[in-house]
Scaffold this motif. Sequence first.
Motif, PDB file in Angstrom:
ATOM      1  N   ALA A 124       0.835  -1.197   0.000  1.00  0.00           N
ATOM      2  CA  ALA A 124       0.000   0.000   0.000  1.00  0.00           C
ATOM      3  C   ALA A 124       0.869   1.245   0.000  1.00  0.00           C
ATOM      4  CB  ALA A 124      -0.927  -0.018   1.214  1.00  0.00           C
ATOM      5  N   SER A 125       1.985   1.183   0.750  1.00  0.00           N
ATOM      6  CA  SER A 125       2.905   2.320   0.759  1.00  0.00           C
ATOM      7  C   SER A 125       3.546   2.509  -0.607  1.00  0.00           C
ATOM      8  CB  SER A 125       3.999   2.094   1.814  1.00  0.00           C
ATOM      9  OG  SER A 125       3.430   1.906   3.073  1.00  0.00           O
ATOM     10  N   SER A 126       3.895   1.381  -1.251  1.00  0.00           N
ATOM     11  CA  SER A 126       4.491   1.480  -2.592  1.00  0.00           C
ATOM     12  C   SER A 126       3.531   2.167  -3.542  1.00  0.00           C
ATOM     13  CB  SER A 126       4.827   0.097  -3.144  1.00  0.00           C
ATOM     14  OG  SER A 126       5.480  -0.670  -2.179  1.00  0.00           O
ATOM     15  N   LEU A 127       2.255   1.778  -3.454  1.00  0.00           N
ATOM     16  CA  LEU A 127       1.250   2.373  -4.333  1.00  0.00           C
ATOM     17  C   LEU A 127       1.156   3.868  -4.103  1.00  0.00           C
ATOM     18  CD1 LEU A 127      -1.775  -0.081  -4.434  1.00  0.00           C
ATOM     19  CD2 LEU A 127      -0.269   0.582  -6.312  1.00  0.00           C
ATOM     20  N   SER A 128       1.108   4.268  -2.833  1.00  0.00           N
ATOM     21  CA  SER A 128       0.950   5.702  -2.594  1.00  0.00           C
ATOM     22  C   SER A 128       2.254   6.435  -2.879  1.00  0.00           C
ATOM     23  CB  SER A 128       0.432   5.980  -1.189  1.00  0.00           C
ATOM     24  OG  SER A 128       1.057   5.177  -0.253  1.00  0.00           O
ATOM     25  N   PHE A 129       3.387   5.741  -2.768  1.00  0.00           N
ATOM     26  CA  PHE A 129       4.663   6.358  -3.168  1.00  0.00           C
ATOM     27  C   PHE A 129       4.609   6.739  -4.644  1.00  0.00           C
ATOM     28  CE2 PHE A 129       8.910   5.987  -5.022  1.00  0.00           C
ATOM     29  CZ  PHE A 129       9.645   6.826  -4.194  1.00  0.00           C
ATOM     30  N   GLU A 164       7.012  12.541  -1.243  1.00  0.00           N
ATOM     31  CA  GLU A 164       7.117  14.002  -1.159  1.00  0.00           C
ATOM     32  C   GLU A 164       8.499  14.446  -0.726  1.00  0.00           C
ATOM     33  OE1 GLU A 164       4.273  16.000   1.480  1.00  0.00           O
ATOM     34  OE2 GLU A 164       2.738  14.840   0.384  1.00  0.00           O
ATOM     35  N   GLY A 165       9.007  13.728   0.296  1.00  0.00           N
ATOM     36  CA  GLY A 165      10.291  14.141   0.872  1.00  0.00           C
ATOM     37  C   GLY A 165      11.462  13.832  -0.028  1.00  0.00           C
TER      38      GLY A 165
END
Lengths: 271, 277
Positions: free
Chosen positions: B213-218, B236-237
């Motif tokens: 899920a983190s990869s997707l939102s990345f 973002e960072g």
Amino acid sequence: MTTPLLEVKNLAKVFKQDGFEINAVRDFSVSVKKGDCLAIVGESGSGKSTIANMILGVHPPTSGEIHFKGKPLSPRRRKNERRVLQLVQQNPYSSINPSRRIGATLKLPLKVHGIGSSQDRPGRVEELLAEVGLPASYARRAPSTLSGGQCQRVAIARALASQPELIVLDEPTSALDVLVQARVLILLQELQSKRDLTYIFITHDLAVVRNMADRVAVMRDGQLLELNPTGKIFENPDHNYTRSLISASPVITKKEIKLREKLKAGLVRER
Amino acid sequence: MQRTAKIILSKPLSIIGVILIALVILSALFADFITPFPSHRGTVVDFSNFNQPPGWPNIMGTDLVGRDLFTRIIYAYRISLILGIVVLLLAVPLGVTVGLMAGYMGRKVRFVLMRMTEVFLSIPPLVLAMSIMGVLEPTLINGMMAVTVMWWPWYSRLVYNLTLAEKEEGYVLAAEVIGASKLHIMFIEILPNCFPAILTKMTLDLGFVILIASSLSFLGLGVQPPTPDLGSMVAEGARYLPDSWWLTVFPGLAILVAVFGFNLLGDAMREVLGTHQ
């Protein structure tokens, strides 16, 4: 002549696998009277268990018919056809679901066949346990806390639960040690006379056959070699193969006979 | 219970796993009380205090619009856990049902269900999820759907293999001889014997679902701002590395802690439940 309880006519089973055909059972015919015990003996792979599975409706036969009380059994068994034919298997540890309590295991046949109301089923479970010589408290226990002999008693109680008329005993004692074997056999004999049961006893243990069976069917490579009363099988068998089977079986010692007498007198109780 | 506790406490790595997961779950549950600036999970702008390095009171620094990073990470855990749990609650029953049916019913049912499963398994998971998210709007719900679609086949294959083994057991034959229904045999007789393996896999997977899920939102296909999400925070960072290192390092570490914790816990579960898949 009265109609036999179970009549098997020209039963055959062919297993097909990867283009090969294996004739597991060829042209097997036998009839069993009510209250009788028919033993089916033979070495592993001789087709004994395949016959049992066809009688119980687990596998449909390739050809041949099975009649129960004179009526043919349908290939896809109806519930009431299943109820009257039950099974006790060889390995008690595998035949009882390890993740369900004993009470749930025994309740299943009652539920499936709608025997009794849901309120009086716990009572019936207790009666069944008592019938096979186990205390009522065992209903709440997990199978892993029971010994092999106790598990086999539960399996017998489960087979009795649906009030069957014929029970197929598929090597019911060969996974148990000798002492427990004797007790289970005595229990089976008691139940047979009490409930007027008919047995088909599948085994390779001829000592057991002599005690239990009225008639013996000898199988080899899927074929019925001879079918005779137990007395004749042991005294004057028709077939040489039967003779070699009998000569290969161990002889009962005097010590074992004594033990058996003691057991029969009910002096040793299992707990 | 005692046995469970004993096995877990006998291994230092298992203890670390339990502690990490307890920290993650408790902080997500009580985010409103432990975070210094609960309002910063939403659209708060504080340009007087933007892009600050770690210090006091912003122990992990602040982001580009001046929001407390620590607060946002804890709230992101909440989203990640909810997503992981919902995905498993959807994927596991579906996969388990397909696996049981493929394993127990006849050859035709097996053929159809397992070929279907294999088709899903053959597509690289992230690619499948990306294409779904590409077509749909990137929202939390759609993200859950996308991850679910790629997750259930693993359970159907696991349960299929377990069912093939269980079906040979005597208790299945016994139930058939009694005349019990196929439904009863699959769900009441066979399924409970598959639970240990399923539970172990679920624990391990919770970490991986969070990672995916983190990869997707990345990649910008997951949860959208201003909802805090670990993957999009890292993304973002990343543009401000290496100067504003805290913008990526802390959310990255947060992902690591959760995934690592669930993996250690899963290994411990495997020991406790005696499953080796």
